[in-house]
Design a protein around this motif. Structure first.
Motif, PDB file in Angstrom:
ATOM      1  N   PRO A 178      -6.748   0.802  12.273  1.00  0.00           N
ATOM      2  CA  PRO A 178      -6.941   0.489  10.847  1.00  0.00           C
ATOM      3  C   PRO A 178      -6.138   1.601  10.017  1.00  0.00           C
ATOM      4  CG  PRO A 178      -8.969   0.246  11.650  1.00  0.00           C
ATOM      5  CD  PRO A 178      -8.247   0.519  13.099  1.00  0.00           C
ATOM      6  N   LEU A 179      -6.280   3.126  10.820  1.00  0.00           N
ATOM      7  CA  LEU A 179      -5.340   4.120   9.890  1.00  0.00           C
ATOM      8  C   LEU A 179      -3.799   3.793  10.173  1.00  0.00           C
ATOM      9  CD1 LEU A 179      -7.451   7.371  11.684  1.00  0.00           C
ATOM     10  CD2 LEU A 179      -7.480   6.110   9.306  1.00  0.00           C
ATOM     11  N   THR A 180      -3.196   3.202  11.029  1.00  0.00           N
ATOM     12  CA  THR A 180      -1.774   2.825  11.261  1.00  0.00           C
ATOM     13  C   THR A 180      -1.584   1.855  10.007  1.00  0.00           C
ATOM     14  OG1 THR A 180      -2.035   3.140  13.650  1.00  0.00           O
ATOM     15  CG2 THR A 180      -0.157   1.954  12.650  1.00  0.00           C
ATOM     16  N   ILE A 181      -2.421   0.908   9.888  1.00  0.00           N
ATOM     17  CA  ILE A 181      -2.460  -0.346   9.017  1.00  0.00           C
ATOM     18  C   ILE A 181      -2.330   0.494   7.513  1.00  0.00           C
ATOM     19  CG2 ILE A 181      -3.163  -2.220   7.967  1.00  0.00           C
ATOM     20  CD1 ILE A 181      -4.309  -3.066  10.794  1.00  0.00           C
ATOM     21  N   LEU A 182      -3.209   1.209   7.399  1.00  0.00           N
ATOM     22  CA  LEU A 182      -3.281   1.716   6.020  1.00  0.00           C
ATOM     23  C   LEU A 182      -2.391   2.853   5.444  1.00  0.00           C
ATOM     24  CD1 LEU A 182      -7.212   2.170   5.729  1.00  0.00           C
ATOM     25  CD2 LEU A 182      -5.851   0.338   4.676  1.00  0.00           C
ATOM     26  N   SER A 183      -1.587   3.421   6.665  1.00  0.00           N
ATOM     27  CA  SER A 183      -0.561   4.199   6.540  1.00  0.00           C
ATOM     28  C   SER A 183       0.568   3.794   5.523  1.00  0.00           C
ATOM     29  CB  SER A 183      -0.022   4.725   7.817  1.00  0.00           C
ATOM     30  OG  SER A 183       0.718   3.613   8.475  1.00  0.00           O
ATOM     31  N   GLY A 184       0.370   2.486   5.141  1.00  0.00           N
ATOM     32  CA  GLY A 184       1.723   2.350   4.152  1.00  0.00           C
ATOM     33  C   GLY A 184       1.205   2.293   2.845  1.00  0.00           C
ATOM     34  N   LEU A 185      -0.137   2.531   2.444  1.00  0.00           N
ATOM     35  CA  LEU A 185      -0.606   2.603   1.116  1.00  0.00           C
ATOM     36  C   LEU A 185      -0.049   3.674   0.405  1.00  0.00           C
ATOM     37  CD1 LEU A 185      -4.385   1.479   1.737  1.00  0.00           C
ATOM     38  CD2 LEU A 185      -2.663   0.262   0.979  1.00  0.00           C
ATOM     39  N   PRO A 186      -0.047   4.927   1.162  1.00  0.00           N
ATOM     40  CA  PRO A 186       0.791   5.946   0.033  1.00  0.00           C
ATOM     41  C   PRO A 186       2.150   5.607  -0.392  1.00  0.00           C
ATOM     42  CG  PRO A 186      -0.392   7.016   1.895  1.00  0.00           C
ATOM     43  CD  PRO A 186      -0.516   5.629   2.153  1.00  0.00           C
ATOM     44  N   SER A 187       2.827   5.052   0.263  1.00  0.00           N
ATOM     45  CA  SER A 187       4.260   4.698  -0.166  1.00  0.00           C
ATOM     46  C   SER A 187       4.155   3.743  -1.216  1.00  0.00           C
ATOM     47  CB  SER A 187       5.071   4.089   0.815  1.00  0.00           C
ATOM     48  OG  SER A 187       4.430   2.955   1.605  1.00  0.00           O
ATOM     49  N   ALA A 188       3.159   2.758  -1.248  1.00  0.00           N
ATOM     50  CA  ALA A 188       3.012   1.683  -2.269  1.00  0.00           C
ATOM     51  C   ALA A 188       2.575   2.351  -3.495  1.00  0.00           C
ATOM     52  CB  ALA A 188       2.144   0.814  -1.661  1.00  0.00           C
ATOM     53  N   GLY A 189       1.483   3.481  -3.329  1.00  0.00           N
ATOM     54  CA  GLY A 189       1.147   3.965  -4.624  1.00  0.00           C
ATOM     55  C   GLY A 189       2.108   4.664  -5.167  1.00  0.00           C
ATOM     56  N   PHE A 190       2.902   5.424  -4.263  1.00  0.00           N
ATOM     57  CA  PHE A 190       4.131   6.153  -5.034  1.00  0.00           C
ATOM     58  C   PHE A 190       4.988   5.378  -5.609  1.00  0.00           C
ATOM     59  CE2 PHE A 190       8.341   8.181  -4.560  1.00  0.00           C
ATOM     60  CZ  PHE A 190       8.214   9.191  -5.311  1.00  0.00           C
ATOM     61  N   GLY A 191       5.262   4.129  -5.015  1.00  0.00           N
ATOM     62  CA  GLY A 191       6.388   3.171  -5.737  1.00  0.00           C
ATOM     63  C   GLY A 191       5.740   2.698  -7.030  1.00  0.00           C
ATOM     64  N   ALA A 192       4.148   2.347  -7.230  1.00  0.00           N
ATOM     65  CA  ALA A 192       3.901   1.879  -8.212  1.00  0.00           C
ATOM     66  C   ALA A 192       3.991   2.794  -9.679  1.00  0.00           C
ATOM     67  CB  ALA A 192       2.396   1.258  -8.128  1.00  0.00           C
ATOM     68  N   LEU A 193       3.513   4.166  -9.199  1.00  0.00           N
ATOM     69  CA  LEU A 193       3.458   5.107 -10.157  1.00  0.00           C
ATOM     70  C   LEU A 193       4.749   5.643 -10.643  1.00  0.00           C
ATOM     71  CD1 LEU A 193       0.640   7.569  -8.535  1.00  0.00           C
ATOM     72  CD2 LEU A 193       0.382   5.888 -10.345  1.00  0.00           C
ATOM     73  N   LEU A 194       5.777   5.610  -9.601  1.00  0.00           N
ATOM     74  CA  LEU A 194       7.123   5.905 -10.127  1.00  0.00           C
ATOM     75  C   LEU A 194       7.730   4.901 -11.112  1.00  0.00           C
ATOM     76  CD1 LEU A 194       9.759   7.580  -9.726  1.00  0.00           C
ATOM     77  CD2 LEU A 194      10.339   6.230  -7.744  1.00  0.00           C
ATOM     78  N   THR A 195       7.327   3.580 -10.758  1.00  0.00           N
ATOM     79  CA  THR A 195       7.787   2.646 -11.655  1.00  0.00           C
ATOM     80  C   THR A 195       7.329   2.598 -12.880  1.00  0.00           C
ATOM     81  OG1 THR A 195       7.948   0.919  -9.618  1.00  0.00           O
ATOM     82  CG2 THR A 195       7.967  -0.010 -11.872  1.00  0.00           C
ATOM     83  N   LEU A 196       5.778   2.713 -13.232  1.00  0.00           N
ATOM     84  CA  LEU A 196       5.256   3.166 -14.323  1.00  0.00           C
ATOM     85  C   LEU A 196       5.813   4.158 -15.123  1.00  0.00           C
ATOM     86  CD1 LEU A 196       1.672   2.547 -13.443  1.00  0.00           C
ATOM     87  CD2 LEU A 196       3.002   0.757 -14.751  1.00  0.00           C
ATOM     88  N   LEU A 197       6.245   5.295 -14.393  1.00  0.00           N
ATOM     89  CA  LEU A 197       6.841   6.344 -14.777  1.00  0.00           C
ATOM     90  C   LEU A 197       8.318   6.196 -15.666  1.00  0.00           C
ATOM     91  CD1 LEU A 197       6.852   9.545 -15.684  1.00  0.00           C
ATOM     92  CD2 LEU A 197       7.530   9.933 -13.331  1.00  0.00           C
ATOM     93  N   LEU A 198       8.954   5.451 -14.753  1.00  0.00           N
ATOM     94  CA  LEU A 198      10.464   5.096 -15.209  1.00  0.00           C
ATOM     95  C   LEU A 198      10.488   4.012 -16.458  1.00  0.00           C
ATOM     96  CD1 LEU A 198      12.191   4.457 -11.670  1.00  0.00           C
ATOM     97  CD2 LEU A 198      12.332   6.405 -13.275  1.00  0.00           C
ATOM     98  N   PHE A 199       9.405   3.108 -16.513  1.00  0.00           N
ATOM     99  CA  PHE A 199       9.362   2.332 -17.540  1.00  0.00           C
ATOM    100  C   PHE A 199       8.539   2.774 -18.726  1.00  0.00           C
ATOM    101  CE2 PHE A 199      11.118  -0.262 -14.427  1.00  0.00           C
ATOM    102  CZ  PHE A 199      11.959  -1.012 -14.793  1.00  0.00           C
ATOM    103  N   LYS A 200       7.963   4.211 -18.562  1.00  0.00           N
ATOM    104  CA  LYS A 200       7.268   5.003 -19.696  1.00  0.00           C
ATOM    105  C   LYS A 200       6.022   3.883 -20.122  1.00  0.00           C
ATOM    106  CE  LYS A 200      11.280   7.456 -21.593  1.00  0.00           C
ATOM    107  NZ  LYS A 200      11.901   7.735 -22.768  1.00  0.00           N
TER     108      LYS A 200
END
Length: 409
Positions: A221-243
């Motif tokens: 389960p830790l291996t499967i959840l290892s992709g969540l930080p990249s998804a959260g970073f991408g979501a926050l970066l998108t919100l930041l770029l589009f203000k």
């Protein structure tokens, strides 16, 4: 009713201190670059007359405060004293001074108070009239007098940033006897954002528990959840770029990403575990084959989810502007995590498999008695085996009891 979109209310037991400190905080808030239309309901511009009572003199003349206050209320209240009943209607009798005497302070000098002995005492004999300016009304928060400061946001300023700046200014400016709290929309926003972090942690914990039960492992389960930080970073970066502000809809999009992003790792790890069990190949080779064979299903499911969230991200339809943060968080998180998980998940899986091999080897060595750790004793078959079943280094299939001595040898 407030004059702007958001409200910050100050309240305290001392009215004079409250009316002194509230304008100071209002001027500080008005100078904040991200706020506009700052105003308050404290308008000390209304002329008023303060009746300052000499209580000692009133007591000497046989007057008490209840008598004086009720007389003033009868004059300016007004107060209904009785009811006249007619055959077809009824009329309530209103007791008050004539309107022309209520318009000026001279009318107060015409008021006489009745003492306990029945004598009439003029109000001017026991009270002093002080002319000044004050608020037209005194609002209260609970039972304490309050002042509400209203403000609006400039374009590009988030509500969370504005509330943090106002709270910092209030802590640095106001004395300990005055308390401030947000009201209306700002209060609802604060209450909702306080529990969002806890909700996100609970969602991840629930997913981990479910995956742990499915795979019967603490590591996968830790291996499967290892992709969540990249998804959260991408979501926050998108919100930041589009203000776009981090609102409740954005948090809903982050929680949705937890369920969407992990399916990439599930498809890869399912194939790798099956290949390890059936073909007995190393973990690195198994996850490599899983990435090659499951690449097409991963891309198909990701593109379907991404394209399904694209209309929400563009804000189409009625009320689409409110749902746009949700769509932007989902689309941005999926696009970024799709690029990262194809490389990140195999690496994490390989390292986790190595750690698991070392752990199982350590457990296997602990299952043997100390006499079995010498090579001479093992060759002479003088080993004492612990009662628990031994496992191979991958921890998959227990070794039968008949083959224990052979395996040790």
């Amino acid at each position: 009713m407030s004059k702007s979109s958001y409200d910050f209310t100050l309240y305290g037991p001392d009215t004079q201190q409250l009316y002194t400190e509230a304008p100071k905080l209002e001027r500080i808030i008005a100078r904040m670059p991200g706020l506009q239309e700052v105003s308050s309901d404290l308008q000390i511009k209304t002329p008023r007359v303060n009746v300052v009572l000499d209580r000692d003199r009133a007591a000497a003349l046989g007057l008490d405060w209840n008598n004086i206050s009720s007389t003033l209320y009868d004059a300016f209240g007004p107060q209904f004293s009785s009811t006249i009943y007619a055959p077809t209607n009824q009329y309530r009798v209103l007791l008050e001074m004539l309107p022309q005497f209520q318009e000026h302070t001279d009318g107060l000098n015409m008021i006489y108070l009745k003492s306990n002995s029945g004598q009439l005492v003029p109000l001017s004999a026991v009270a002093k009239l002080v002319l000044d300016a004050g608020p037209q009304s005194i609002p209260h928060s609970g039972q304490l007098p309050s002042v509400t400061i209203s403000f609006a946001l400039r374009p590009g300023t988030s509500l969370g940033q504005a509330t943090s700046e106002i709270e910092d200014a209030a802590r640095a400016t106001l004395p300990a006897t005055i308390t401030g709290a947000f009201q209306g929309t700002a209060k609802v926003f604060q209450d909702s954002m306080q529990n969002m972090g806890i909700l996100l942690i609970v969602a991840i914990a629930v997913v981990y528990i479910v995956l742990g039960m499915l795979y019967e492992s603490y590591v996968h389960p830790l291996t499967i959840l290892s992709g969540l930080p990249s998804a959260g970073f991408g979501a926050l970066l998108t919100l930041l770029l589009f203000k776009i502000d981090l609102s409740i809809y954005s948090f809903v999009g982050l929680i949705m990403l937890i369920g969407i992003v992990k399916k990439n790792a599930i498809m890869q790890i399912d194939f790798a575990l099956e290949a390890e069990r059936r073909e007995h190949i190393p973990p690195a080779e198994a996850i490599y084959q899983g990435c090659l064979i499951r690449f097409r299903p991963i891309m198909m499911t990701t593109m379907s989810a991404l394209l399904g969230g694209l209309p929400i991200a563009l804000g189409y339809g009625a009320g689409g502007e409110a749902r746009r943060p949700l769509g932007m968080a989902v689309v941005g998180g999926l696009a970024f995590s799709q690029l990262m998980t194809l490389y990140l998940t195999p690496v994490v899986y390989t390292y986790m498999a190595a750690i698991l091999v070392r752990w199982n080897a350590w457990r296997s060595s602990k299952a043997l008695s100390p006499s079995c750790r010498r090579e001479t004793d093992v060759s002479n078959n003088n080993c004492a085996i612990s009662p628990g079943p031994l496992s191979d280094v991958r921890g998959s299939v227990p070794i039968p009891s008949r083959e224990r001595q052979r395996a040790v040898g």
